[in-house]
Design an enzyme around this catalytic site. Sequence first.
Site, PDB file in Angstrom:
ATOM      1  N   GLN A  43       0.840  -1.193   0.000  1.00  0.00           N
ATOM      2  CA  GLN A  43       0.000   0.000   0.000  1.00  0.00           C
ATOM      3  C   GLN A  43       0.878   1.247   0.000  1.00  0.00           C
ATOM      4  OE1 GLN A  43      -3.549  -0.531   2.915  1.00  0.00           O
ATOM      5  NE2 GLN A  43      -1.994  -2.012   3.575  1.00  0.00           N
ATOM      6  N   VAL A  74       3.510   4.037  -1.084  1.00  0.00           N
ATOM      7  CA  VAL A  74       3.837   4.707  -2.351  1.00  0.00           C
ATOM      8  C   VAL A  74       5.283   5.204  -2.341  1.00  0.00           C
ATOM      9  CG1 VAL A  74       1.437   5.405  -2.704  1.00  0.00           C
ATOM     10  CG2 VAL A  74       3.013   6.946  -1.453  1.00  0.00           C
ATOM     11  N   HIS A  76      -1.421   1.157  -4.253  1.00  0.00           N
ATOM     12  CA  HIS A  76      -1.875   2.561  -4.188  1.00  0.00           C
ATOM     13  C   HIS A  76      -1.020   3.486  -5.045  1.00  0.00           C
ATOM     14  CE1 HIS A  76      -3.947   1.687  -0.065  1.00  0.00           C
ATOM     15  NE2 HIS A  76      -4.703   1.316  -1.073  1.00  0.00           N
ATOM     16  N   CYS A  87      -0.638  13.140 -16.288  1.00  0.00           N
ATOM     17  CA  CYS A  87      -1.343  14.363 -16.674  1.00  0.00           C
ATOM     18  C   CYS A  87      -2.705  14.401 -15.984  1.00  0.00           C
ATOM     19  CB  CYS A  87      -1.529  14.404 -18.192  1.00  0.00           C
ATOM     20  SG  CYS A  87      -2.459  15.854 -18.727  1.00  0.00           S
ATOM     21  N   CYS A 100       0.989  18.152 -22.830  1.00  0.00           N
ATOM     22  CA  CYS A 100      -0.041  19.157 -23.139  1.00  0.00           C
ATOM     23  C   CYS A 100       0.182  20.472 -22.382  1.00  0.00           C
ATOM     24  CB  CYS A 100      -1.421  18.595 -22.802  1.00  0.00           C
ATOM     25  SG  CYS A 100      -1.734  18.470 -21.023  1.00  0.00           S
ATOM     26  N   THR A 110       0.204  -2.752   8.702  1.00  0.00           N
ATOM     27  CA  THR A 110      -0.970  -2.037   8.209  1.00  0.00           C
ATOM     28  C   THR A 110      -2.092  -2.081   9.249  1.00  0.00           C
ATOM     29  OG1 THR A 110      -2.634  -1.853   6.452  1.00  0.00           O
ATOM     30  CG2 THR A 110      -1.810  -4.072   6.931  1.00  0.00           C
ATOM     31  N   SER A 111      -2.873  -1.002   9.319  1.00  0.00           N
ATOM     32  CA  SER A 111      -3.978  -0.934  10.290  1.00  0.00           C
ATOM     33  C   SER A 111      -5.187  -1.714   9.782  1.00  0.00           C
ATOM     34  CB  SER A 111      -4.367   0.533  10.516  1.00  0.00           C
ATOM     35  OG  SER A 111      -4.706   1.141   9.277  1.00  0.00           O
ATOM     36  N   ASN A 162       2.512  -6.698  13.601  1.00  0.00           N
ATOM     37  CA  ASN A 162       2.148  -5.333  13.957  1.00  0.00           C
ATOM     38  C   ASN A 162       2.277  -5.178  15.474  1.00  0.00           C
ATOM     39  OD1 ASN A 162       0.768  -2.861  14.466  1.00  0.00           O
ATOM     40  ND2 ASN A 162      -0.476  -3.157  12.644  1.00  0.00           N
ATOM     41  N   PRO A 163       3.019  -4.186  15.946  1.00  0.00           N
ATOM     42  CA  PRO A 163       3.140  -4.026  17.408  1.00  0.00           C
ATOM     43  C   PRO A 163       1.819  -3.622  18.047  1.00  0.00           C
ATOM     44  CG  PRO A 163       4.196  -2.179  16.269  1.00  0.00           C
ATOM     45  CD  PRO A 163       3.796  -3.180  15.217  1.00  0.00           C
TER      46      PRO A 163
HETATM   47  N1  APR Z   1       6.308  -2.560  12.312  1.00  0.00           N
HETATM   48  C1  APR Z   1       5.072  -3.043  11.996  1.00  0.00           C
HETATM   49  N2  APR Z   1       3.923  -2.300  12.121  1.00  0.00           N
HETATM   50  C2  APR Z   1       4.057  -1.044  12.608  1.00  0.00           C
HETATM   51  C3  APR Z   1       5.318  -0.485  12.967  1.00  0.00           C
HETATM   52  C4  APR Z   1       6.484  -1.309  12.801  1.00  0.00           C
HETATM   53  N3  APR Z   1       7.704  -0.875  13.109  1.00  0.00           N
HETATM   54  N4  APR Z   1       5.104   0.793  13.414  1.00  0.00           N
HETATM   55  C5  APR Z   1       3.757   1.021  13.320  1.00  0.00           C
HETATM   56  N5  APR Z   1       3.132  -0.089  12.843  1.00  0.00           N
HETATM   57  C6  APR Z   1       1.704  -0.295  12.559  1.00  0.00           C
HETATM   58  C7  APR Z   1       0.745   0.542  13.377  1.00  0.00           C
HETATM   59  O1  APR Z   1       0.418  -0.110  14.597  1.00  0.00           O
HETATM   60  C8  APR Z   1      -0.467   0.633  12.440  1.00  0.00           C
HETATM   61  O2  APR Z   1      -1.375  -0.429  12.696  1.00  0.00           O
HETATM   62  O3  APR Z   1       1.502   0.099  11.227  1.00  0.00           O
HETATM   63  C9  APR Z   1       0.128   0.454  11.045  1.00  0.00           C
HETATM   64  C10 APR Z   1       0.088   1.682  10.154  1.00  0.00           C
HETATM   65  O4  APR Z   1      -1.263   1.941   9.877  1.00  0.00           O
HETATM   66  P1  APR Z   1      -1.683   3.216   8.983  1.00  0.00           P
HETATM   67  O5  APR Z   1      -0.958   4.395   9.442  1.00  0.00           O
HETATM   68  O6  APR Z   1      -3.169   3.236   8.967  1.00  0.00           O
HETATM   69  O7  APR Z   1      -1.097   2.881   7.529  1.00  0.00           O
HETATM   70  P2  APR Z   1      -1.678   1.888   6.415  1.00  0.00           P
HETATM   71  O8  APR Z   1      -2.400   0.734   7.010  1.00  0.00           O
HETATM   72  O9  APR Z   1      -0.568   1.577   5.495  1.00  0.00           O
HETATM   73  O10 APR Z   1      -2.736   2.851   5.662  1.00  0.00           O
HETATM   74  C11 APR Z   1      -3.441   2.327   4.579  1.00  0.00           C
HETATM   75  O11 APR Z   1      -4.413   4.488   4.137  1.00  0.00           O
HETATM   76  O12 APR Z   1      -3.924   6.689   4.278  1.00  0.00           O
HETATM   77  C12 APR Z   1      -4.148   5.673   3.389  1.00  0.00           C
HETATM   78  O13 APR Z   1      -3.423   5.277   1.169  1.00  0.00           O
HETATM   79  C13 APR Z   1      -2.961   5.411   2.486  1.00  0.00           C
HETATM   80  O14 APR Z   1      -1.860   3.316   1.942  1.00  0.00           O
HETATM   81  C14 APR Z   1      -2.430   4.069   2.987  1.00  0.00           C
HETATM   82  C15 APR Z   1      -3.681   3.413   3.543  1.00  0.00           C
END
Ligand code: APR
Length: 247
Positions: free
Chosen positions: A100, A102, A118, A126, A152, A190-191, A215-216
Site C-alpha cells: 500500500q 507509495v 496505491h 497528466c 499538453c 498495516t492498520s 504489527n506491534p
Molecule cells: N512494524 C510493523 N507495524 C508497525 C510499525 C512497525 N515498526 N510501526 C507502526 N506499525 C503499525 C501501526 O500499529 C499501524 O497499525 O503500522 C500500522 C500503520 O497503519 P496506517 O498508518 O493506517 O497505515 P496503512 O495501514 O498503510 O494505511 C493504509 O491508508 O492513508 C491511506 O493510502 C494510504 O496506503 C495508505 C492506507
Amino acid sequence: MPTDTEDLVSRLRNARTVVALTGAGVSSASGIPTFRGDDGLWKQYRAEDLATPEAFAHDPKLVWEWYDWRRATIAAAQPNAAHAVLAKWSQRPGFTLITQNVDGLHERAGTNNVIRFHGSIWELRCAAECGAAPWDDHTAPMATLPPMCPSCGGIARPGIVWFGENIDPDVLERASAAAAAADVFLSIGTSSLVFPAAGLLHHAKRNGAFTVEINPGATDVSRVVDLPIAAPAEDALGMLDARVRMG
Ligand code: APR
C-alpha cells in the site's frame, strides 16, 4: 520459540506461494511517518484536504507542496531491515509483495514482483488525462509546483490512488489472484482499515491461506489471523528470516 512461530517457520519453508501485504508501518523504522499512528500524517493533516481528487481540483499547489515535502522526506530515508528481509524473500519463486506504500522503499531494497496497490509518489501523470503516458520523476524538491505535463502543458498529478478513486483493475486482479493462491499470507505494518487492500487477507483466508499479522499494535484483523505477531516488522522479519533461511 513459541510452537506457533515454529509452525509458521515450517510453513514458510514448505510453502509453494507466499504473499506479503505491507503498509506504512514497514517504513516507520526508516523515519517515514505512518498515517494513523501517534505521529501519523492524518493526525497532523486532513486527508480530505490533501489526498482526494476534490482537494487537488480545489488547490493543486497546496496538494503538491505536501507531496513535495513527503518526497523529500522519503528521498532522505533508507530502506530498513524489514525491507531487506522482504527483498531477500522476493528472490524466491512464488513470493509476491503487495504494498500500500507509495514510497518506493521496497523497490529500493531490491524487491522483485512488487504490486503497487496505491501507486507511487515518484510517478506523475497528466491531470487532464491528455493521453500522455505516466512518467517517473525523482527530483526532490521539485523545480516547479505544480509540475506540468510535458505533453499538453497542463498540470500533472501524483500517480497515487486517492481516497474516492478506484484501484487500477489490473492491479486489483493481480493482487486478488495472488491472495487467493497463497499458502501463507503475511499482513505487515498495516492498520487493515482501508479497503479494498484490507479485504485481501480475508480473501486469502477464505481460500485456505495460513494468515499472519505482524504489527506491534492491535488491529481489526488481529483476532482473525491464524497467528498475530505483536512486534515491529524490522524485528519480527529478522527473527523469522534467521529461522527460515529462505534466501
Ligand atoms: N512494524 C510493523 N507495524 C508497525 C510499525 C512497525 N515498526 N510501526 C507502526 N506499525 C503499525 C501501526 O500499529 C499501524 O497499525 O503500522 C500500522 C500503520 O497503519 P496506517 O498508518 O493506517 O497505515 P496503512 O495501514 O498503510 O494505511 C493504509 O491508508 O492513508 C491511506 O493510502 C494510504 O496506503 C495508505 C492506507
